[in-house]
Design a protein around this motif. Sequence first.
Motif, PDB file in Angstrom:
ATOM      1  N   ASP A  72      59.502 -73.885 -12.906  1.00 17.23           N
ATOM      2  CA  ASP A  72      60.178 -74.111 -11.624  1.00 17.23           C
ATOM      3  C   ASP A  72      59.202 -74.547 -10.532  1.00 17.23           C
ATOM      4  O   ASP A  72      59.602 -75.219  -9.570  1.00 17.23           O
ATOM      5  N   THR A  73      57.934 -74.177 -10.670  1.00 14.79           N
ATOM      6  CA  THR A  73      56.940 -74.510  -9.640  1.00 14.79           C
ATOM      7  C   THR A  73      56.320 -75.886  -9.841  1.00 14.79           C
ATOM      8  O   THR A  73      55.528 -76.334  -9.008  1.00 14.79           O
ATOM      9  N   VAL A  99      65.294 -74.859 -26.110  1.00  8.89           N
ATOM     10  CA  VAL A  99      66.390 -75.605 -25.480  1.00  8.89           C
ATOM     11  C   VAL A  99      66.282 -75.503 -23.960  1.00  8.89           C
ATOM     12  O   VAL A  99      66.433 -76.502 -23.241  1.00  8.89           O
ATOM     13  N   ARG A 100      66.027 -74.315 -23.460  1.00 12.36           N
ATOM     14  CA  ARG A 100      65.888 -74.150 -22.002  1.00 12.36           C
ATOM     15  C   ARG A 100      64.693 -74.930 -21.465  1.00 12.36           C
ATOM     16  O   ARG A 100      64.746 -75.490 -20.364  1.00 12.36           O
ATOM     17  N   VAL A 101      63.612 -74.949 -22.232  1.00 12.46           N
ATOM     18  CA  VAL A 101      62.423 -75.681 -21.795  1.00 12.46           C
ATOM     19  C   VAL A 101      62.697 -77.174 -21.757  1.00 12.46           C
ATOM     20  O   VAL A 101      62.397 -77.855 -20.763  1.00 12.46           O
ATOM     21  N   LEU A 102      63.278 -77.716 -22.822  1.00 12.98           N
ATOM     22  CA  LEU A 102      63.495 -79.155 -22.895  1.00 12.98           C
ATOM     23  C   LEU A 102      64.484 -79.658 -21.853  1.00 12.98           C
ATOM     24  O   LEU A 102      64.397 -80.808 -21.416  1.00 12.98           O
ATOM     25  N   GLU A 103      65.425 -78.835 -21.464  1.00 16.69           N
ATOM     26  CA  GLU A 103      66.395 -79.273 -20.462  1.00 16.69           C
ATOM     27  C   GLU A 103      65.873 -79.083 -19.035  1.00 16.69           C
ATOM     28  O   GLU A 103      66.531 -79.483 -18.079  1.00 16.69           O
ATOM     29  N   HIS A 104      64.682 -78.503 -18.872  1.00 17.88           N
ATOM     30  CA  HIS A 104      64.126 -78.265 -17.532  1.00 17.88           C
ATOM     31  C   HIS A 104      63.669 -79.580 -16.906  1.00 17.88           C
ATOM     32  O   HIS A 104      63.046 -80.414 -17.558  1.00 17.88           O
ATOM     33  N   ARG A 105      63.943 -79.756 -15.657  1.00 20.88           N
ATOM     34  CA  ARG A 105      63.629 -80.997 -14.935  1.00 20.88           C
ATOM     35  C   ARG A 105      62.138 -81.308 -14.918  1.00 20.88           C
ATOM     36  O   ARG A 105      61.723 -82.465 -14.779  1.00 20.88           O
ATOM     37  N   ALA A 106      61.261 -80.277 -15.060  1.00 17.59           N
ATOM     38  CA  ALA A 106      59.818 -80.496 -14.939  1.00 17.59           C
ATOM     39  C   ALA A 106      59.197 -81.093 -16.193  1.00 17.59           C
ATOM     40  O   ALA A 106      58.107 -81.671 -16.132  1.00 17.59           O
ATOM     41  N   VAL A 107      59.863 -80.967 -17.325  1.00 15.07           N
ATOM     42  CA  VAL A 107      59.282 -81.431 -18.594  1.00 15.07           C
ATOM     43  C   VAL A 107      59.452 -82.939 -18.719  1.00 15.07           C
ATOM     44  O   VAL A 107      60.563 -83.469 -18.674  1.00 15.07           O
ATOM     45  N   GLY A 108      58.326 -83.619 -18.897  1.00 17.67           N
ATOM     46  CA  GLY A 108      58.360 -85.078 -18.988  1.00 17.67           C
ATOM     47  C   GLY A 108      57.949 -85.631 -20.320  1.00 17.67           C
ATOM     48  O   GLY A 108      58.128 -86.819 -20.591  1.00 17.67           O
ATOM     49  N   CYS A 109      57.385 -84.785 -21.194  1.00 22.30           N
ATOM     50  CA  CYS A 109      56.888 -85.257 -22.481  1.00 22.30           C
ATOM     51  C   CYS A 109      56.864 -84.082 -23.445  1.00 22.30           C
ATOM     52  O   CYS A 109      56.517 -82.963 -23.078  1.00 22.30           O
ATOM     53  N   LEU A 162      44.708 -81.617 -24.016  1.00 25.93           N
ATOM     54  CA  LEU A 162      45.628 -81.261 -22.937  1.00 25.93           C
ATOM     55  C   LEU A 162      44.898 -81.172 -21.602  1.00 25.93           C
ATOM     56  O   LEU A 162      45.381 -81.664 -20.575  1.00 25.93           O
ATOM     57  N   LYS A 163      43.740 -80.554 -21.613  1.00 24.90           N
ATOM     58  CA  LYS A 163      42.967 -80.429 -20.375  1.00 24.90           C
ATOM     59  C   LYS A 163      42.555 -81.803 -19.855  1.00 24.90           C
ATOM     60  O   LYS A 163      42.619 -82.078 -18.649  1.00 24.90           O
ATOM     61  N   ASP A 164      42.171 -82.710 -20.781  1.00 20.48           N
ATOM     62  CA  ASP A 164      41.701 -84.028 -20.373  1.00 20.48           C
ATOM     63  C   ASP A 164      42.809 -84.891 -19.765  1.00 20.48           C
ATOM     64  O   ASP A 164      42.533 -85.827 -19.019  1.00 20.48           O
ATOM     65  N   THR A 165      44.069 -84.590 -20.105  1.00 16.50           N
ATOM     66  CA  THR A 165      45.154 -85.363 -19.492  1.00 16.50           C
ATOM     67  C   THR A 165      45.266 -85.073 -18.005  1.00 16.50           C
ATOM     68  O   THR A 165      45.795 -85.894 -17.249  1.00 16.50           O
ATOM     69  N   GLY A 166      44.788 -83.902 -17.583  1.00 11.76           N
ATOM     70  CA  GLY A 166      44.902 -83.504 -16.176  1.00 11.76           C
ATOM     71  C   GLY A 166      46.329 -83.163 -15.771  1.00 11.76           C
ATOM     72  O   GLY A 166      46.614 -83.020 -14.577  1.00 11.76           O
ATOM     73  N   ARG A 167      47.214 -83.028 -16.754  1.00 10.98           N
ATOM     74  CA  ARG A 167      48.621 -82.753 -16.456  1.00 10.98           C
ATOM     75  C   ARG A 167      48.947 -81.288 -16.768  1.00 10.98           C
ATOM     76  O   ARG A 167      48.362 -80.699 -17.674  1.00 10.98           O
ATOM     77  N   ASP A 211      59.364 -84.092 -14.044  1.00 16.70           N
ATOM     78  CA  ASP A 211      58.841 -85.041 -15.024  1.00 16.70           C
ATOM     79  C   ASP A 211      57.310 -85.005 -15.108  1.00 16.70           C
ATOM     80  O   ASP A 211      56.683 -86.037 -15.345  1.00 16.70           O
ATOM     81  N   SER A 212      56.715 -83.834 -14.966  1.00 20.52           N
ATOM     82  CA  SER A 212      55.251 -83.759 -14.902  1.00 20.52           C
ATOM     83  C   SER A 212      54.620 -82.968 -16.042  1.00 20.52           C
ATOM     84  O   SER A 212      53.444 -83.172 -16.361  1.00 20.52           O
TER      85      SER A 212
END
Length: 466
Positions: free
Chosen positions: A274-275, A349-359, A304-309, A279-280
């Motif tokens: 939520d924070t 399912v809850r994670v994938l439907e969250h607005r913050a997940v982009g990949c 993962l760390k190298d992506t900076g995301r 799409d990030s």
Amino acid sequence: MENDRSAGPHFLVVSFYLQGHITPSLFLAKRLAGVAGVRVTFSTAVTSHRLIFPAAPAAGDDPVSYIPYSDGFDDKHDPDKYARGDYYYDRLNADAAKSLSAIVGDLAAAGRPVNCVIYSCFSTWAAVVARKHGIQSVPLWTQPATAFAAYWHFFHGLESLVSANAGDRYFSVRFPGMPPLQICDLPSLLTVSKEDDWACHLGPLRDMCAIMDSFDKKPKILINTSTEMEPHAISSVSNMVDVYAIGPMLTEPAATAAATLFDLDDKDYLQWLDTQPDDSVVYISFGSMRVLNKLEVEQIARGLKDTGRPYLWVLRRDSGSPDVESPPTVAAEAEGKRLGMVVEWCDQVRVLEHRAVGCFVTHCGWNSTTEALAVGGVRMVGAPMWMDQATNAWLMEKDWGIGVRAEVDRGGMLMAGELRRCVDEVMGSEEMGSKARQWKETLGRAAAEGRVKQRIMEFVKDISSD
């Protein structure tokens, strides 16, 4: 209600003990139970039943009845013995078949005779039990229709061609009515050497097709897919098999969590999501079977760390490798702010439907793939290993255009640099993002129109009339 159900067909849904089979099998059982007049009994191995139902379901709370079968491993499954498919399937053909046969007999004696056994793929022994009792049987295919079509055509004329070229990963195979697939895109069981332990798993699928061929009438199969997702694969076998495309079979998040074999992490990962900006976040999970060693963990953590995301990483503590570091030690910190969160298991399912997940960085298991497509509308980075995963990655990348397949080293390891490259490519692609959202809308409309329910009702009607 009981009187109404007593007049209708009684389906016994038999699931292989793994999570990838239980999720769609249990969903189907509940959907069948929603059809007027239908009785449903769900059966999986004792070990999995105990994990899903630590306490007996309260009477009247669920229209599905639950009776586990014993596969001879009631105390614990040994992954090493399962990998040796001949050993495990010998036990299934003996212990599980005997146990399921007793269940069928007990149900008949109790005035609830079974009319049809529905079995998840790799549980072909259940079809043998059904035939022994003079009952119809129908497989539930828990992989894509593309994989089923590949197996079906392999066993019906193309085995020699595929086997002769199994060593050339770029050799192109044309199955009837389907786009060309390279060897590296095929289910791995079609290309492993006969000496490989995993080659034994091909036997139950060969037996399944042989049983279907032996029916007097055109055989039926239920597949967790839709005509929108795989039109070519479905049409390529439809003249030989009645395909009921009853997917993608997705449940409400709460129901999905209730059917899991693993305890959900109690960390506040949803609140953390939520924070994060829309799409990030990079979500990464390799499913319920993948074992990561220490080097793989280090490479993924670095990538993962190298992506900076920001990222959410599912890393099971009980993955089976003593070299895997405990999850809390690999979460990166950036300028005093936690860059990533690592959990042992989550409500996907809850994670994938969250607005913050982009990949979604995934092993490309079919359940995960369809959830990303239909629930999240999320772009993907595929890192397939075995079974149908390479075929799912081909669908995701080449057919649907919503992601990329990562290149792995000779040992199948995803290296840090390749992970970063793929994440950057996918997260930076507006075209992939747009296609992913379009797929979510398309499948959402199909769900709103009740197409899965309609197809299941057609199946019930056809079974009842046979």
